[in-house]
Structures are given as structure tokens and as C-alpha cells.
Design an enzyme around this catalytic site. Structure first.
Site, PDB file in Angstrom:
ATOM      1  N   CYS A 144     -26.137  59.256 -40.153  1.00 50.88           N
ATOM      2  CA  CYS A 144     -25.025  60.206 -39.997  1.00 50.88           C
ATOM      3  C   CYS A 144     -24.986  61.330 -41.028  1.00 50.88           C
ATOM      4  O   CYS A 144     -24.559  62.439 -40.681  1.00 50.88           O
ATOM      5  CB  CYS A 144     -23.691  59.499 -39.838  1.00 50.88           C
ATOM      6  SG  CYS A 144     -23.295  58.339 -41.101  1.00 50.88           S
ATOM      7  N   ARG A 172     -35.294  62.440 -51.522  1.00 57.23           N
ATOM      8  CA  ARG A 172     -36.164  61.935 -50.444  1.00 57.23           C
ATOM      9  C   ARG A 172     -35.846  60.480 -50.125  1.00 57.23           C
ATOM     10  O   ARG A 172     -36.733  59.689 -49.828  1.00 57.23           O
ATOM     11  CB  ARG A 172     -37.648  62.124 -50.771  1.00 57.23           C
ATOM     12  CG  ARG A 172     -38.504  62.162 -49.491  1.00 57.23           C
ATOM     13  CD  ARG A 172     -39.998  62.097 -49.770  1.00 57.23           C
ATOM     14  NE  ARG A 172     -40.456  63.170 -50.585  1.00 57.23           N
ATOM     15  CZ  ARG A 172     -41.186  62.996 -51.688  1.00 57.23           C
ATOM     16  NH1 ARG A 172     -41.557  61.793 -52.078  1.00 57.23           N
ATOM     17  NH2 ARG A 172     -41.554  64.035 -52.400  1.00 57.23           N
ATOM     18  N   ASP A 222     -38.691  64.725 -54.813  1.00 59.40           N
ATOM     19  CA  ASP A 222     -38.011  63.650 -55.549  1.00 59.40           C
ATOM     20  C   ASP A 222     -38.697  63.471 -56.900  1.00 59.40           C
ATOM     21  O   ASP A 222     -39.564  64.265 -57.266  1.00 59.40           O
ATOM     22  CB  ASP A 222     -37.934  62.343 -54.740  1.00 59.40           C
ATOM     23  CG  ASP A 222     -39.230  61.549 -54.733  1.00 59.40           C
ATOM     24  OD1 ASP A 222     -40.254  62.037 -55.249  1.00 59.40           O
ATOM     25  OD2 ASP A 222     -39.224  60.423 -54.208  1.00 59.40           O
ATOM     26  N   ILE A 223     -38.298  62.447 -57.654  1.00 58.90           N
ATOM     27  CA  ILE A 223     -38.858  62.292 -59.004  1.00 58.90           C
ATOM     28  C   ILE A 223     -40.365  62.083 -58.989  1.00 58.90           C
ATOM     29  O   ILE A 223     -41.034  62.333 -59.969  1.00 58.90           O
ATOM     30  CB  ILE A 223     -38.207  61.128 -59.809  1.00 58.90           C
ATOM     31  CG1 ILE A 223     -38.064  59.870 -58.934  1.00 58.90           C
ATOM     32  CG2 ILE A 223     -36.861  61.535 -60.365  1.00 58.90           C
ATOM     33  CD1 ILE A 223     -37.810  58.613 -59.739  1.00 58.90           C
ATOM     34  N   PHE A 253     -24.883  67.592 -51.070  1.00 61.49           N
ATOM     35  CA  PHE A 253     -24.284  66.362 -50.523  1.00 61.49           C
ATOM     36  C   PHE A 253     -24.202  65.244 -51.544  1.00 61.49           C
ATOM     37  O   PHE A 253     -23.828  64.113 -51.215  1.00 61.49           O
ATOM     38  CB  PHE A 253     -25.024  65.913 -49.252  1.00 61.49           C
ATOM     39  CG  PHE A 253     -26.384  65.314 -49.498  1.00 61.49           C
ATOM     40  CD1 PHE A 253     -26.531  63.965 -49.740  1.00 61.49           C
ATOM     41  CD2 PHE A 253     -27.520  66.110 -49.483  1.00 61.49           C
ATOM     42  CE1 PHE A 253     -27.787  63.408 -49.962  1.00 61.49           C
ATOM     43  CE2 PHE A 253     -28.773  65.556 -49.700  1.00 61.49           C
ATOM     44  CZ  PHE A 253     -28.908  64.208 -49.944  1.00 61.49           C
ATOM     45  N   ALA A 254     -24.547  65.551 -52.800  1.00 65.26           N
ATOM     46  CA  ALA A 254     -24.388  64.547 -53.860  1.00 65.26           C
ATOM     47  C   ALA A 254     -22.890  64.424 -54.153  1.00 65.26           C
ATOM     48  O   ALA A 254     -22.104  65.310 -53.819  1.00 65.26           O
ATOM     49  CB  ALA A 254     -25.126  64.998 -55.103  1.00 65.26           C
ATOM     50  N   GLY A 255     -22.490  63.334 -54.774  1.00 67.38           N
ATOM     51  CA  GLY A 255     -21.083  63.183 -55.126  1.00 67.38           C
ATOM     52  C   GLY A 255     -20.623  64.253 -56.121  1.00 67.38           C
ATOM     53  O   GLY A 255     -19.439  64.573 -56.206  1.00 67.38           O
TER      54      GLY A 255
END
Lengths: 313, 313
Positions: free
Chosen positions: B152, B187, B210-211, B270-272
Site C-alpha cells: 500500500c 530499497r 540504499d546503504i 515517506f520517512a517518519g
């Protein structure tokens, strides 16, 4: 096993697992020879990680020696998923092995589930683990002809503990480790948690430790079920009351303080590096590596899956 | 959407996604009312994590308002697996929602796969992702009556991008984002990778960071397939050539340097926490949060699965 009698009587020393590995490999070899089987493994190596490269050499060498056709493929990681699917669909391939890390993190967990459970000789697929946690022994439900495989590192650990003579076979099934306390420092889905479940299933009380805390695993009310519970026991308390201590922290900086470990404790290390000072063998039983038995279990899983596949035909 | 016309013309400003969420929620509500449906969700909260608690409140509120029966259960994490299995087997439950983290790490990935794919309104199960990556649109194979759901959060992201008018609908299906460059800093298998696959599937070139490094995602030769490839492009280069920049690093310390970001770029976070300085809206289009649309997609997935379930009867 006879080889370990002295160490087990003295309750100290260093255990070399080679005889255990050889015992199971011999069994595999004989079964292959007797039945004129030609099991084939396809193994995928994607990285320059030295651990993965070494492991690929050892597995290839062992398998070839024991009559298994072992095709080692060096491939690009971005092509791996398609190649796994190809191997899944290739009826001449009986087992698939992937050397991790590939991408690292959750993408690798995903790839573990792309490997068909019918060819997953490492026993890493979610379905395999679900079956293990829920005491489902067969892959084909009520038909009950195709036995599940068990993740090979935890399986190796259980075989080592058994061959050191720790299981009390005079007790009922499911109680062979009754009264034993085990601490496992690792709760990965690949080793630590399946192992905790297996040892709990054999009657032990298991303290499962990871960076997020401690959870207790013990056998549930119904046979074959596992009960997890929270605890206030600290890491130090758990370690110091353990008959068996299993260490799997992939960092050379992680060392358990030897003072915490009781005399006579069985300390099994499966991390690439030793998570305890080697001198622990002066007061406890140290199993510094288990890789050889893991490879033997890989072969054993392959034969089980091979057998499941030929029984289809 | 009309609401965003000015921002999109000026190529700067802050986007509030509420109108997009409301549009989809209204659709869900109407469908429920029209059909006299009584879809039921069971949601499990195990932690004191404030993010999880807040999200549970928002999802409950939204679902109840839109005609969905929403049963929120506060449970012990050690009991969760059994409770999920119970809900899987309960024919009066149409959707299951778990608020993560539960244990953290791979045990949580395992739990995502314990939820039946037929009730997985978040679309997190491995089967759902496998279907997404391989352009498999139906859960029931060739019968093709039961549509798959899509995770979602990535689905919400695509709907936002679409409603901002970025998709060029004059182009053929699969080319709506042709010529667009997207960078996604995340990712995970929950958001970043499924999203990369979806945008690549719509014709974009996607830098997935990503890392562990950068991978390019683009559409493959066969329609609906995705091609991953390695690249020497740096993180900075990828960001600075992007038309769309999607940020999802769950750390308040991670901030992309605004100087790297082109004027007019669409920056979706979309991160907190915000992974870019808020002042970016003075030269770019900032979508600081997307949670409301995610909840709308949760409802939408529920209706799809509800529909699949009633069509069984």
C-alpha cells in the site's frame, strides 16, 4: 561418539567436529552409490565476499567427493533471480544453493523464497521455517510422502549436540533435553530462531538473545508446539546458568566474558569469528566451528529432496 | 487534480495529499454503501512504539468512517503468530493488519508471510511481491478472477505521482513515465523496491539507493518485466538528475543537501521524519508526508480482497 568420550568426561577441551561430518557424509555417499543416484546441485556465487568464496570451494569439494554433481556458477547478482527461476524449472537440477550476501538485507530474504522449497537444500524458505515452527513434517500435507528439510546450520548444531552425548535418550521423545538450559546469542531466521525452536522442541529451556532483547523458547502444551515468552532474566544471568551456550554474532568485537560461563558448559560457536576467548577450553567444552557438519547436512537435505523429486515420477 | 494546478505550474510549493486520499476513500465508501458490504479488518498492535500507536489510531478512525468494521487488538508479541493464524482461518475476517515493528528484523518479515495473502491488505507477503515483480496480476493463475493487491505505501506513491499530473497519458501503457528519471533513497522490500519496480514498469529510469549502493531499475524487454543493472553513477549524480526524488530514510539525521536537487523536482518524503530541509519547497515541489493516501490504499486493498473472498462463495 567414542572420539569425544575423554573431553566429555573431563568436561573441558576443544571439539573437532570432523568425525561427525564424516559420519553423515559417509551415509550420503553410500546411499548415492547403492542407488546409482546422480543428484545435481546448482550453486550461485555473486559476490567477492571472501567468506562466500571459501564456502563455495568447500561445498563443491565435499559434494563432488561424495558423488554429487556440483555446478558452481559465478553470476551477476542482478541476473540471479531469473537464474534461480530457471533452475527451479529445470527437472535435471535437484538442489539449489545461493551464497549470501547477494544484495544484503531484505532482498536476500526475498531471494531465499524465490528458490523453490522442493529444491531448497539450505532449508531457508519461509515455508520450510513455517513448517518447522509448527511441527509440520511433510511438504505434501496429508499424503505425507515428502519429508520437509530443516535449515542446515541449526540441523548441524542439533546433530553435534546429539553426538556429544547430551541427549538423554532414556527419556521420552521431546524430552531428550529436559532440565537443560541453553542460551543462543543470535535470533536470525536462518540459524538462531529455528535452532531455539528445535532445542525447545526437545525439552530444553532456551534463552534466545539478540540486540532487541531476550525471549524464552520452550515446548508448548501440545506436542511439537513452541511457546515463546518474555523474561526479565538478563543476558548475563542467562549465560551463567546455561548448560549449552551457542554463539553466532558476526563481529570479531563481540566476545562473551569467560567469567560468566560455568565450568563444563558446552560452548558452540558458529559465527565466522570466535565470540569467546579460546582459553575457555580450559574449563569448558569448546566447539569453535561447525561448518563441516553444516555441509554434511546440506548433502543430507539434498538427498531428501532428490528422493521427494524422484518419487514424483 | 485541480487542487495542485498552481503548484505544478509554478514548479514549487508544498503539496497536501488530503484531496487524493479523500478521492479514493470516497470511492471505497460508495462501493461499501452501494453493495451493503460489511468488510471486517482485524488489526494487531503489540508495541509501545509511538509511530505504531499513532498509525493504529489513524487507520481505525479512517476505516470506521468509511464503513469498515475495524477491530483493533492490543496483544502480546509472543502470541501474535497464533492470533494471525486464527484470523487467517476466520471467515468473518476479510483483512488483517499488523503494526510493525513487532520483534524487529527478520522475525517481522517472517510474520508478514504468516498473514494469508488472501487477507494481506498491506500487500507485504512475499507472494504479493513476487507477483508484482513478475507482472502476475491474478492470485488464482489462469482462472484470472482474483486480482492481486499491491503493497500500500508504494501504491500510494504511484497514485500521488499520477494525481500530480506527471504521467503522460498520451503515451502507451508502460510508457507513461518515459524519459523521467527517479531516485528512491530506500530499497526495503516494503516500499523502496516494489516502488522502483512499479515506476520502472511505467517507463521511468529509477536509481534505487540504499546503504549497500545503487541499482538501476528499468523496464525489461518483455512487457511487464523489470531489468536491474549495476551502475557507476554516484548518489549525488543520481539525485541531481532526477525529475522525482523519493526519500524514505527512517533517521532524523539523514538530510539530502538541497543544492543537489534541481529546481522543479518533485520531492516525496515517506520517512517518519523529513529527509530534506523544508525550505526545498521554495524551488521544488515537496510532498512531505503520504500517510493519508497509504491508509486510503489499505482500504482499497481490503475491498479487492473482500471481493475475492465473496466471489468464492
Amino acid at each position: 561418539m567414542e572420539e569425544y568420550k575423554e573431553i566429555m568426561q573431563n568436561k573441558k577441551g576443544k571439539v573437532d567436529v570432523t568425525p561427525i561430518a564424516n559420519f553423515f557424509r559417509e551415509e550420503v555417499k553410500q546411499q548415492i552409490t547403492k542407488n546409482c543416484w546422480k543428484p545435481r546441485v546448482v550453486a550461485f556465487l555473486t559476490s567477492d565476499d571472501q567468506g562466500a568464496i571459501d564456502y563455495s570451494k568447500w561445498t563443491k569439494l565435499a559434494c563432488q567427493k561424495d558423488g554429487i554433481e556440483f555446478i558452481l556458477k559465478r553470476v551477476e547478482r542482478v541476473d540471479l533471480e531469473d537464474l534461480i527461476i530457471e533452475a527451479n524449472n529445470d527437472s535435471c537440477v535437484h538442489g539449489i544453493l545461493v551464497y549470501y550476501p547477494v544484495f544484503g538485507g531484505m532482498m536476500d530474504s526475498y531471494l531465499q523464497d524465490v528458490v523453490s522449497p522442493t529444491k531448497d537444500i539450505e532449508g531457508l524458505s519461509t515455508q520450510n521455517r513455517f513448517n518447522l515452527y509448527h511441527n509440520i513434517r511433510f511438504m505434501d500435507g496429508e499424503t505425507a510422502t515428502k519429508k520437509c528439510v530443516i535449515p542446515c546450520t541449526p540441523l548441524a548444531m542439533v546433530k553435534i549436540i546429539d553426538n556429544l552425548g547430551i541427549y538423554d535418550k532414556s527419556l521420552a521423545m521431546g524430552e531428550h533435553l529436559k532440565g537443560k538450559t541453553v542460551t543462543i546469542v543470535n535470533r536470525s531466521e536462518i540459524v538462531g530462531r529455528p535452532l531455539a525452536a528445535m532445542l525447545a522442541n526437545d525439552g530444553a529451556i532456551v534463552y534466545s538473545i539478540d540486540i532487541n532483547g531476550i525471549i524464552i523458547f520452550q515446548s508448548g502444551k501440545r506436542h511439537g508446539t513452541i511457546k515463546m515468552s518474555e523474561t526479565n532474566v538478563t543476558r548475563e544471568e542467562a549465560i551463567s546458568k546455561s548448560d549449552i551456550l551457542i554463539l553466532g554474532v558476526p563481529s570479531p568485537n563481540y566476545k562473551v566474558n569467560s567469567d560468566l560461563i560455568q565450568d563444563g558448559t558446552i560452548v558452540i560457536n558458529f559465527a565466522g569469528c570466535l565470540n569467546v576467548d579460546e582459553s575457555i577450553q580450559e574449563k569448558s567444552i569448546l566447539v569453535p566451528t561447525i561448518g563441516k557438519v553444516t555441509i554434511a547436512m546440506l548433502e543430507r537435505n539434498l538427498l531428501r529432496l532428490f528422493n521427494n523429486q524422484i518419487s514424483n515420477k
